[in-house]
Design a protein around this motif. Sequence first.
Motif, PDB file in Angstrom:
ATOM      1  N   GLY A 219       0.781  -1.223   0.000  1.00  0.00           N
ATOM      2  CA  GLY A 219       0.000   0.000   0.000  1.00  0.00           C
ATOM      3  C   GLY A 219       0.815   1.276   0.000  1.00  0.00           C
ATOM      4  N   GLY A 220       2.140   1.159  -0.122  1.00  0.00           N
ATOM      5  CA  GLY A 220       2.968   2.351  -0.181  1.00  0.00           C
ATOM      6  C   GLY A 220       3.524   2.797   1.146  1.00  0.00           C
ATOM      7  N   GLY A 221       3.394   1.960   2.184  1.00  0.00           N
ATOM      8  CA  GLY A 221       3.964   2.281   3.480  1.00  0.00           C
ATOM      9  C   GLY A 221       5.388   1.764   3.594  1.00  0.00           C
ATOM     10  N   GLU A 222       5.969   1.943   4.761  1.00  0.00           N
ATOM     11  CA  GLU A 222       7.367   1.566   4.977  1.00  0.00           C
ATOM     12  C   GLU A 222       7.532   0.937   6.355  1.00  0.00           C
ATOM     13  N   ILE A 223       8.310  -0.137   6.425  1.00  0.00           N
ATOM     14  CA  ILE A 223       8.648  -0.762   7.700  1.00  0.00           C
ATOM     15  C   ILE A 223       9.829   0.003   8.289  1.00  0.00           C
ATOM     16  N   THR A 234       5.968  -3.987  15.224  1.00  0.00           N
ATOM     17  CA  THR A 234       6.676  -3.278  14.165  1.00  0.00           C
ATOM     18  C   THR A 234       6.181  -1.847  14.036  1.00  0.00           C
ATOM     19  N   VAL A 235       7.119  -0.911  14.001  1.00  0.00           N
ATOM     20  CA  VAL A 235       6.785   0.486  13.732  1.00  0.00           C
ATOM     21  C   VAL A 235       6.784   0.679  12.226  1.00  0.00           C
ATOM     22  N   ILE A 236       5.737   1.288  11.714  1.00  0.00           N
ATOM     23  CA  ILE A 236       5.612   1.522  10.279  1.00  0.00           C
ATOM     24  C   ILE A 236       5.401   3.015  10.009  1.00  0.00           C
ATOM     25  N   LYS A 237       5.577   3.387   8.743  1.00  0.00           N
ATOM     26  CA  LYS A 237       5.240   4.740   8.290  1.00  0.00           C
ATOM     27  C   LYS A 237       4.232   4.600   7.167  1.00  0.00           C
ATOM     28  N   GLY A 241       3.466   9.537   5.454  1.00  0.00           N
ATOM     29  CA  GLY A 241       4.564   9.805   6.375  1.00  0.00           C
ATOM     30  C   GLY A 241       4.222   9.778   7.844  1.00  0.00           C
ATOM     31  N   VAL A 242       3.072   9.205   8.207  1.00  0.00           N
ATOM     32  CA  VAL A 242       2.646   9.139   9.608  1.00  0.00           C
ATOM     33  C   VAL A 242       3.125   7.828  10.223  1.00  0.00           C
ATOM     34  N   TYR A 243       3.610   7.901  11.462  1.00  0.00           N
ATOM     35  CA  TYR A 243       4.145   6.724  12.156  1.00  0.00           C
ATOM     36  C   TYR A 243       3.089   6.102  13.071  1.00  0.00           C
ATOM     37  N   ILE A 244       3.073   4.770  13.066  1.00  0.00           N
ATOM     38  CA  ILE A 244       2.195   4.001  13.942  1.00  0.00           C
ATOM     39  C   ILE A 244       2.831   2.616  14.081  1.00  0.00           C
ATOM     40  N   ALA A 245       2.337   1.789  14.962  1.00  0.00           N
ATOM     41  CA  ALA A 245       2.902   0.452  15.135  1.00  0.00           C
ATOM     42  C   ALA A 245       1.819  -0.605  15.011  1.00  0.00           C
TER      43      ALA A 245
END
Length: 250
Positions: A219-223, A234-237, A241-245
């Motif tokens: 979906g275009g996010g980042e680990i 796992t913390v993701i973005k 550009g928003v951070y969540i886990a």
Amino acid sequence: MRNPFLHGVGGVLSADIAVPEHERELRFYSKVLTTGSTPLWQDDLTNNQGTPVIGLGERSPEYEALPLQWMPHFQVSNVAESVDLTLELGGQELMHAKGDGGQSQWAVLLDPAGAAFGIIPAVEDQSGSAHHDERIGCISWPSLVVSDVASICEFYEKVIGWSAAPTNTESGFEMLRPDGVAAAEICAKNKDNESIPSVWILSLPVDDFDESLRQVREGGGEIIKEMTGADKHTVIKDPVGVYIALQAAI
């Protein structure tokens, strides 16, 4: 005992954010959170009992002053006093809703490290139970990584009504409600977590952890930081550009 999702002073009632590219963001979280044979979340981001826990709103002009962070809503005994203390201690007031008589209803604030959070009056528990089932979909754990742990802990002790208790991790503190239940964690920034910004990181449980991470990438996010072992976390973005886990459901 850890349980942020409780009624009363220091408890975490919910969280929200106002984002650009709202439809894309909604699709992203809907796919990431609703994995597994028994999803813990519904497509509209309520939990699987239909209760609103997290809210994803559009970034309208009204919310332009809010940072792109998931903001937990902490319950306090007196909203006005918490706002005043925030300003005295070097934080900022971003929004402050008041009634016709001038009484404070809720507020959105920034701590001195730049982490955004909301405050609301403490809500009484009408259920008669001090427990909840994590599998219904809720905020499992909020954590904050900062450079000056001592001052930020003191800030939240005064503003929210928590007390700080050392954890087993180096320079980490669990923030305890007045009843002794841990509601959040504040950790020192170091080489292991330097990729995580000083924002409140909300951990959300998912039913199929590996599939959720696949959906993040697709979906275009980042680990950002993946922790394995007994407690998969796992913390993701997300795509804007928003951070969540994400956390594997127990």
